[in-house]
Design an enzyme around this catalytic site. Sequence first.
Site, mmCIF file in Angstrom:
data_model
loop_
_atom_site.group_PDB
_atom_site.id
_atom_site.type_symbol
_atom_site.label_atom_id
_atom_site.label_comp_id
_atom_site.label_asym_id
_atom_site.label_seq_id
_atom_site.Cartn_x
_atom_site.Cartn_y
_atom_site.Cartn_z
ATOM 1 N N GLU A 85 17.450 43.891 35.875
ATOM 2 C CA GLU A 85 18.849 44.302 35.765
ATOM 3 C C GLU A 85 18.988 45.712 35.201
ATOM 4 O O GLU A 85 18.440 46.028 34.136
ATOM 5 C CB GLU A 85 19.628 43.313 34.894
ATOM 6 C CG GLU A 85 21.109 43.632 34.834
ATOM 7 C CD GLU A 85 21.921 42.568 34.125
ATOM 8 O OE1 GLU A 85 23.017 42.887 33.637
ATOM 9 O OE2 GLU A 85 21.460 41.407 34.068
ATOM 10 N N LYS A 279 25.051 35.549 27.470
ATOM 11 C CA LYS A 279 24.200 35.991 28.572
ATOM 12 C C LYS A 279 23.645 37.378 28.267
ATOM 13 O O LYS A 279 22.477 37.677 28.550
ATOM 14 C CB LYS A 279 24.992 36.002 29.881
ATOM 15 C CG LYS A 279 24.162 36.346 31.118
ATOM 16 C CD LYS A 279 24.174 37.820 31.441
ATOM 17 C CE LYS A 279 23.369 38.118 32.692
ATOM 18 N NZ LYS A 279 23.268 39.563 32.988
ATOM 19 N N ASP A 295 7.923 30.939 28.246
ATOM 20 C CA ASP A 295 8.740 30.157 29.167
ATOM 21 C C ASP A 295 10.214 30.473 28.946
ATOM 22 O O ASP A 295 10.854 29.901 28.060
ATOM 23 C CB ASP A 295 8.462 28.670 28.936
ATOM 24 C CG ASP A 295 9.169 27.768 29.939
ATOM 25 O OD1 ASP A 295 10.083 28.245 30.629
ATOM 26 O OD2 ASP A 295 8.805 26.581 30.017
ATOM 27 N N HIS A 392 26.881 51.105 32.813
ATOM 28 C CA HIS A 392 26.176 50.223 33.731
ATOM 29 C C HIS A 392 26.062 50.846 35.120
ATOM 30 O O HIS A 392 25.005 50.815 35.741
ATOM 31 C CB HIS A 392 26.885 48.871 33.825
ATOM 32 C CG HIS A 392 26.217 47.899 34.729
ATOM 33 N ND1 HIS A 392 25.059 47.226 34.374
ATOM 34 C CD2 HIS A 392 26.505 47.500 35.992
ATOM 35 C CE1 HIS A 392 24.685 46.448 35.371
ATOM 36 N NE2 HIS A 392 25.549 46.600 36.375
#
Length: 441
Positions: A85, A279, A295, A392
Amino acid sequence: MQKPVEGFSKFTKEEKIKWLVDQYCDNPKEAGETLRRYWHQDPHVQKRHDEFIENTLSNYYLPFAIAPNFLINERLYAIPMAIEESSVVAAASKAAKFWLSRGGFKATVIGTEKVGQVHFLYHGDKNKLHAFFATVKESLIASAKPITKNMEKRGGGIKEIELRDKTHTTEGYYQLHCTFETLDAMGANFINSCLEQFADTLKDEAKEHKPFTDREKNIEVIMSILSNYVPNCLVRAEVSCPVSALGEDDIDPETFAKKMVQAVAIAKNDPHRAVTHNKGIMNGIDAVVVATGNDFRAIEAGVHAYASKDGHYSSLTHAEIDDGIFKFWMEVPLALGTVGGLTSLHPLVKLALEILQKPTAKELMQIVAVAGLAQNFAALRSLVTTGIQKGHMKMHLLNLLNQLGATEKEKETLVAHFKTATVSNASVKEALENVRNGHHD
């Protein structure tokens, strides 16, 4: 029309590729070439990658990056991050630099307890079952000695086994709720092996337990499995500084501090905001977890469950202004390992741990938590000042240009152009067309 395949796992890699591209791809030749293009040039390294999972055809690459200048507990780190991302690494780096001159990050491991459970059915007198458990508990622990021996030598092992009555949820349902210390190993295989041994011993001992009726002797084990919800495997990460030190170009420090506190309060109370808020935290956490061969699915599941521990889904981070001091912190459950698994098999995982100065599992917990806190601080900082899209989309610019097939010279021209212009899909496409038509300044 696609057809089922028999014995696919026994095919050679080339046979698997041929079957796949012939059955599912519009251009089989091109698809096969794409899969082969990402094979490692060293066949020994590729064979190792092939053996990580089943039916391997190729390697799926993620960018491996570094976020430098993280001062954690007075020690300087460059943190490896593997993520696709745009802006995540840049945001983490920016937050690290911001706090570098304000005392850095503090991190503390609160606990390292991991959990596993034996789920079973018993249809009989509850008092008899509790009395039976009291007599058999030591036998359960003793039966797992061959499994726990080496772990115990290093200071780990089984911490506790409890009998939990869950019959209020399902008729006849009970658990052996077991806790473990696995030190620098994530410990999944160790825990699951212990649990399966407990289950076998539980059933065997029940058959010989004289106070049980024949029906009560028939304890039915449903499953034995670790839990990825580890609320007592917990780490705290925090930053603080005087409000007056929170200098921002577009906003005064006091207003900035108040808006940060308000932004966190909104995420505490509104689940729609909390999910996106958390998130962003996981952008930082997952990137380091992946880079260090841990993991990330287990971490994600456990962290989001922890965010709901008070009965509703809420922000993982907290913020306050206390007597002129801005405080920003987070506590998260992180069951991580620095030995076992991919840590000695994947070359980049080994390198990532080396870059992190060969951390213990506790040290890695601290580093990962700090990465998550930094990511959240950077996101909130943008949201309450310039907005998230400005930064972004700047980072997304190269992705857009690559999608449009821009040349290196065109990229160079347009990166310079968008230093002062707004980035959007439409604006980038239009600017590229102008460059190609000779109309760009």
